[in-house]
Scaffold this active site. Structure first.
Site, PDB file in Angstrom:
ATOM      1  N   HIS A 113       4.198  -2.774   2.920  1.00 50.31           N
ATOM      2  CA  HIS A 113       4.235  -4.184   2.527  1.00 50.31           C
ATOM      3  C   HIS A 113       4.825  -5.003   3.667  1.00 50.31           C
ATOM      4  O   HIS A 113       5.497  -4.480   4.570  1.00 50.31           O
ATOM      5  CB  HIS A 113       5.035  -4.395   1.231  1.00 50.31           C
ATOM      6  CG  HIS A 113       6.492  -4.068   1.338  1.00 50.31           C
ATOM      7  ND1 HIS A 113       7.414  -4.910   1.923  1.00 50.31           N
ATOM      8  CD2 HIS A 113       7.197  -2.977   0.914  1.00 50.31           C
ATOM      9  CE1 HIS A 113       8.615  -4.371   1.864  1.00 50.31           C
ATOM     10  NE2 HIS A 113       8.513  -3.187   1.263  1.00 50.31           N
TER      11      HIS A 113
ATOM     12  N   CYS B  36       9.972   2.273   0.982  1.00 48.51           N
ATOM     13  CA  CYS B  36       8.686   1.737   1.415  1.00 48.51           C
ATOM     14  C   CYS B  36       8.597   1.651   2.938  1.00 48.51           C
ATOM     15  O   CYS B  36       9.589   1.830   3.649  1.00 48.51           O
ATOM     16  CB  CYS B  36       8.461   0.355   0.806  1.00 48.51           C
ATOM     17  SG  CYS B  36       8.087   0.408  -0.964  1.00 48.51           S
TER      18      CYS B  36
END
Length: 333
Positions: A293, A309
C-alpha cells in the site's frame, strides 16, 4: 399262402428302401478341401490331423510381436487362451468336402484369443509407453525468474484398436506376426508462452534489502525485471510474512479499519482517500491482512517500520497496481 405273399412283398420293398438311405461318409477328405490354406484333400482324418498339427498348429503357437516407441511386446498365444484343435479341424474338413459336392472349399481356422487377457497385456504396454506431459513451471528467486520448459507427453494410440488387431492376428496363423503401432502426443497443460500470458507479472520482496522487484513476461515466455521499488517492511514484533503468496485483492483508495494495535483509534474506520487513513492510494493484498500500500511517511521507506505490510510511495504503488493482477505470484524472503 399268406406267409409267402408277405415275404415276397418284403423282398420287393427292400431294394427301394436301400436306394433311399443316405450314403455313408467317405473315408478320405474330398478334392478341393483345405483348412486355413493347408490342402488336406485325399487324406484320411488321421493324416489330415497330423498335417494340420505340423503346419497350422506350429504357426498358431507363434507370438504376435507389437513394436511401438522402440519397444517390443510379445503376445504369446498359449498365455492368451489360444488353442488349435487339429483333430476337430480335420473332421470339419471331411464333413465340408462331403457337403460341398465337389466344390473347392477352404475352412477358416477356428482360433480365438481371450479378450480380457489381450486387453490386460495391451494396458501393460500402454503403461510402459506412457510418458506424462510436463507443464511449464516458474522458478522464482528474489533477483530473477526462470522457467522450466514444458514437455510433450506420449501415450499409446487407440489401445482398444490395438487389442482388436492383436486378436485378429492370433486368430489367423497365416497373418504376419509383427505389428507396428503408433503413439499419440499429449499436450502439456501449460506451455512457456501460455504461462507468461496467464501469469504476466511477478513481485518479489527482499526484507533484508527493503526492495521490491517487478518482473514481466516477454512474448517468448522469458521474464525481465521491469522495476525495482524501495519499500518499508514489518518491524520487529510485526514482521512481514515470508513465503510464496499470490495477489488476492486490489482496491483503489481503500477504507481502513484500525486494528487492535492502533491504541485509542482501534476499531475506527477511516474512509479511503482521507488524510487520517494511513493506507494511501492503493491496496494490493497477498494475505488476508498483509499487502502493498502507499504511505505518506516516505522517510520510513528503506526501513522496518510497518505492522507487517509492504509500504511504498504513492507513485510506486500506483505503478505496481497497474501491473499486478489477481493471482500474480508474490515471493517474500
Amino acid at each position: 399262402m399268406r406267409l409267402s405273399l408277405a415275404i415276397s412283398l418284403l423282398l420287393a420293398a427292400f431294394p427301394a428302401a436301400a436306394r433311399a438311405a443316405p450314403a455313408p461318409p467317405p473315408e478320405r477328405i474330398a478334392t478341393g478341401v483345405s483348412v486355413g490354406g493347408v490342402p488336406v484333400a485325399g487324406l484320411t482324418v488321421a493324416k489330415a490331423e497330423i498335417r494340420l498339427r505340423k503346419t497350422v498348429g506350429v504357426a498358431a503357437r507363434r507370438a504376435v510381436v507389437v513394436q511401438v516407441a522402440g519397444r517390443r511386446k510379445r503376445f504369446v498365444p498359449e498365455r492368451l487362451g489360444v488353442e488349435f484343435d487339429a483333430a476337430a479341424s480335420a473332421r470339419d474338413g471331411l464333413a465340408a468336402g462331403w457337403l460341398a459336392g465337389g466344390r473347392a472349399v477352404d475352412l477358416r481356422v477356428r482360433l480365438q484369443a481371450d479378450r480380457e487377457r489381450v486387453l490386460a497385456q495391451v494396458r501393460g504396454l500402454a503403461r510402459e509407453v506412457r510418458r506424462p506431459a510436463r507443464a511449464a513451471r516458474l522458478r522464482i528467486a528474489l533477483t530473477k525468474v526462470r522457467v522450466r520448459g514444458a514437455r510433450w507427453g506420449r501415450s499409446l494410440a487407440k489401445p482398444s484398436g490395438l487389442a482388436r488387431r492383436v486378436r485378429e492376428r492370433l486368430a489367423d496363423p497365416s497373418s504376419p506376426r509383427t505389428l507396428l503401432w503408433g503413439t499419440r502426443r499429449v499436450r502439456p497443460a501449460l506451455t512457456i508462452r501460455a504461462l507468461g500470458r496467464r501469469t504476466y507479472s511477478i513481485v518479489t520482496v527482499s526484507r533484508r534489502r527493503k526492495l521490491a522487484r517487478l518482473f514481466l513476461a516477454r512474448r517468448d515466455g522469458s521474464w525481465r525485471r521491469a522495476r525495482a521499488y524501495r519499500v518499508a517492511v514489518g518491524k520487529p514484533g510485526f514482521p512481514t510474512p515470508t513465503g510464496r503468496f499470490a495477489v488476492i485483492s486490489k482496491v483503489v483508495d481503500p477504507a481502513w479499519t484500525a486494528p487492535g494495535w492502533a491504541g485509542p483509534i482501534a476499531g475506527q474506520t477511516f474512509a479511503g482517500g482521507s488524510d487520517a487513513n494511513p493506507i494511501k492510494a492503493r491496496w494490493i493484498g497477498f494475505t488476508g491482512s498483509v499487502g502493498f500500500h502507499g504511505t505518506a511517511d516516505l522517510s520510513s521507506l528503506g526501513s522496518e517500520a510497518s505492522h507487517g505490510c509492504v509500504r511504498m510511495s504513492v507513485r510506486d504503488v500506483k505503478s505496481l497496481y497497474r501491473k499486478a493482477r489477481i493471482g500474480s505470484p508474490v515471493l517474500v524472503r
